[in-house]
Design an enzyme around this catalytic site. Structure first.
Site, short mmCIF file in Angstrom:
data_model
loop_
_atom_site.label_atom_id
_atom_site.label_comp_id
_atom_site.label_asym_id
_atom_site.label_seq_id
_atom_site.Cartn_x
_atom_site.Cartn_y
_atom_site.Cartn_z
CG ASP A 122 59.68 24.43 -16.32
OD1 ASP A 122 58.64 23.76 -16.34
OD2 ASP A 122 60.27 24.78 -17.35
CG ASP A 172 56.74 21.49 -20.34
OD1 ASP A 172 57.76 21.81 -20.98
OD2 ASP A 172 56.58 21.77 -19.14
#
Length: 233
Positions: free
Chosen positions: A47, A190
């Site tokens: 991320d 996600d």
């Protein structure tokens, strides 16, 4: 454009988890990555946040490059102006690079540029181009980009921090995006994925499911990863 061979590899192993590295114990990172390999995990999720597109500031291309692993590197760019950053993440060994439709006025140009780049790990593998949408972004935003992506990532939480609960409306969004892309693209979900809900998310038709703290909880990452993998089956 020719579809990257990696797409077929990922489709063959679907549904699969992509394990977020932010919640790992970085002091024992090498050992934890080995545990992921033993558990059958194929993907590591990075991320990348710039503190501008979303509140947090996390990691950049040098950190992605520093991960020495046989696992595939799944890089999720939650940053502004991704076009100028692509080269660095490709050089860092990214196998999947996902950009947000909301992150730039010219996301089509970003995807086109990415489509011309070569996988630094294996030129024959190709790079999977992902397009991501925040929970409040209409799914129709991806329709003008048809043919320029191989994966759609739907965020099930608002971008910026972990520990949020799965947004229930994501379930319907997964079904709808499956109708839009048919078999032309992988679908990734996600955010907010736990050991309790991962099986339900997989049943919606997700090919890749991102999970972080549900695996790297500081207690039993190998067992957690195995549990998540078994839940998908």
């Amino acid at each position: 454009m020719t579809r990257p061979p990696l797409v077929d590899r990922l489709r063959a192993s679907a549904p699969q988890i992509s394990v977020g590295v932010l919640t790992a114990d970085w002091l024992t990172l090498g050992a934890q990555l080995e545990l992921m390999e033993r558990a059958g995990v194929e993907l590591l999720h990075f991320d990348v946040m710039d503190g501008a597109f979303c509140p947090m500031l996390t990691l950049g291309a040098p950190v992605v490059a520093g991960f020495k692993t046989r696992l595939l590197k799944d890089v999720h760019l939650m940053i502004e102006d991704p076009l100028s950053k692509l080269d660095g993440f490709v050089a860092a060994g990214a196998d999947i690079i996902t950009v947000h439709v909301e992150s730039t006025r010219h996301v089509h140009r970003v995807l086109q540029a990415l489509g011309k780049m070569i996988n630094a790990n294996d030129p024959n593998r190709g790079i999977v181009r992902g397009i991501a949408l925040n929970p409040g972004t209409p799914l129709e935003a991806i329709e003008p980009l048809a043919g320029e992506f191989e994966m759609v990532l739907l965020l099930a939480v608002n971008p910026g921090w972990g520990g949020q609960k799965f947004i229930a409306s994501t379930c319907e969004r997964v079904k709808r995006v499956r109708e839009i892309v048919r078999d032309t693209a992988l679908i990734c979900v996600d955010g907010g994925v736990t050991q309790d809900n991962i099986a339900n998310v997989a049943r919606l038709g997700a090919d890749i499911i991102v999970t972080g703290s549900a695996v790297f909880d500081g207690k039993a990452p190998f067992e957690n990863a195995q549990h998540m993998m078994h839940a998908l089956r």
